[in-house]
Design an enzyme around this catalytic site. Structure first.
Site, PDB file in Angstrom:
ATOM      1  N   TYR A 130      40.536   8.988 -33.417  1.00  0.00           N
ATOM      2  CA  TYR A 130      41.179   7.778 -32.901  1.00  0.00           C
ATOM      3  C   TYR A 130      40.121   6.715 -32.651  1.00  0.00           C
ATOM      4  O   TYR A 130      39.100   6.986 -31.999  1.00  0.00           O
ATOM      5  CB  TYR A 130      41.928   8.112 -31.611  1.00  0.00           C
ATOM      6  CG  TYR A 130      42.344   6.910 -30.790  1.00  0.00           C
ATOM      7  CD1 TYR A 130      43.139   5.906 -31.343  1.00  0.00           C
ATOM      8  CD2 TYR A 130      41.935   6.773 -29.476  1.00  0.00           C
ATOM      9  CE1 TYR A 130      43.516   4.796 -30.594  1.00  0.00           C
ATOM     10  CE2 TYR A 130      42.314   5.679 -28.709  1.00  0.00           C
ATOM     11  CZ  TYR A 130      43.106   4.694 -29.282  1.00  0.00           C
ATOM     12  OH  TYR A 130      43.461   3.591 -28.536  1.00  0.00           O
ATOM     13  N   SER A 131      40.330   5.518 -33.186  1.00  0.00           N
ATOM     14  CA  SER A 131      39.482   4.360 -32.930  1.00  0.00           C
ATOM     15  C   SER A 131      38.029   4.682 -33.287  1.00  0.00           C
ATOM     16  O   SER A 131      37.729   4.969 -34.440  1.00  0.00           O
ATOM     17  CB  SER A 131      39.650   3.923 -31.479  1.00  0.00           C
ATOM     18  OG  SER A 131      39.139   2.635 -31.259  1.00  0.00           O
TER      19      SER A 131
END
Length: 269
Positions: A130-131
């Protein structure tokens, strides 16, 4: 399939396990996947004004940011014109660190930390990031392929076979003596050929970076899903159900690709 889970900046393994919990629980219930969680090695404090946003302390990053305010640089992406394409937006962003010789050391250390985690978990054959964790994960896939091509040896018994990127960014590479640059489609073409699944939201302020990551993946092996929200890990029941339905199709295909790759390795023997 065993996933190594890489949280976003100012995250932690503990917090990411909560964020990813509904989707991970559904995939485990369906017998599709198991999960192990890691985190960056650099403990950080959240930026001013964001003290309550990222969850319980301690918080970590994969990148050592003591040399500069990388969060301030990332905020520039929020103000990119909507008319600019994904690759041009990333080029504008990466120029913020040009000429600073600490970037390569930071990036090598971040990747080596995750490679060490893979070596400690040889049954991992997929990643979900994520990210910042997705950016690190994408770079890991590219670096693993480069190392295997050069040495003929995989990091694990089975190389990574599948990647799920949530609100990601394109992989980075070392260039020259002191630069770390994005790998962008209009410069390098396709650099990730394993199956990938890209999850993002149309209201994400960093949407262009997720698009730039999708563009360097093999389109015949990639799928995408717009959850309609912002820069988040979707947790609501409807999105979790739809994501699990898609992954129920993609994960067996990735497992099949693993078997094909293993057979090809022994075709010349």
């Amino acid at each position: 399939m065993k996933f190594l889970c890489l949280p976003g900046a100012y995250g932690s393994a503990k917090n990411f396990k909560v964020q990813l919990g509904p989707l991970a629980g559904e995939l485990e219930k369906r017998g599709l996947a198991t999960f192990t969680y890691t985190q960056g090695s650099h403990e950080v404090e959240p930026p001013e004004g964001w003290e309550d946003y990222f969850g319980s302390r301690p918080l970590f990053r994969f990148l050592d940011t003591r040399h500069g305010d990388n969060f301030a640089n990332l905020r520039r992406l929020r103000h990119m014109p909507h008319s600019i394409n994904a690759e041009d937006s990333m080029r504008m962003f990466q120029n913020t660190g040009e000429g600073e010789d600490w970037h390569q050391e930071v990036w090598r250390n971040a990747l080596n930390d995750v490679f060490k985690t893979l070596e400690e978990n040889p049954d991992v054959d997929a990643i979900i990031g994520y990210s910042e964790g997705a950016m690190v994960g994408a770079s890991l896939v590219v670096e693993e392929a480069r190392r295997e091509k050069e040495t003929g040896l995989a990091t694990n018994a089975f190389p990574l076979q599948f990647a799920v990127f949530i609100s990601g960014s394109p992989p980075l590479k070392l260039e020259g003596e002191n630069r770390v640059v994005c790998q962008l489609y209009d410069e390098v073409g396709t650099v990730i050929d394993i199956p990938t699944f890209h999850i993002f939201g149309c209201d994400d302020a960093f949407l262009l970076s997720a698009v730039a990551l999708y563009n360097v993946c093999d389109p015949s092996n990639s799928a995408m899903f717009d959850h309609g929200l912002g820069h988040i890990v979707p947790r609501d029941a409807e999105n979790v159900r739809m994501l699990a339905d898609i992954l129920e199709e993609l994960i067996p295909k990735a497992d099949g690709n693993k078997e094909e790759r293993e057979l090809k390795k022994y075709e010349h023997i």
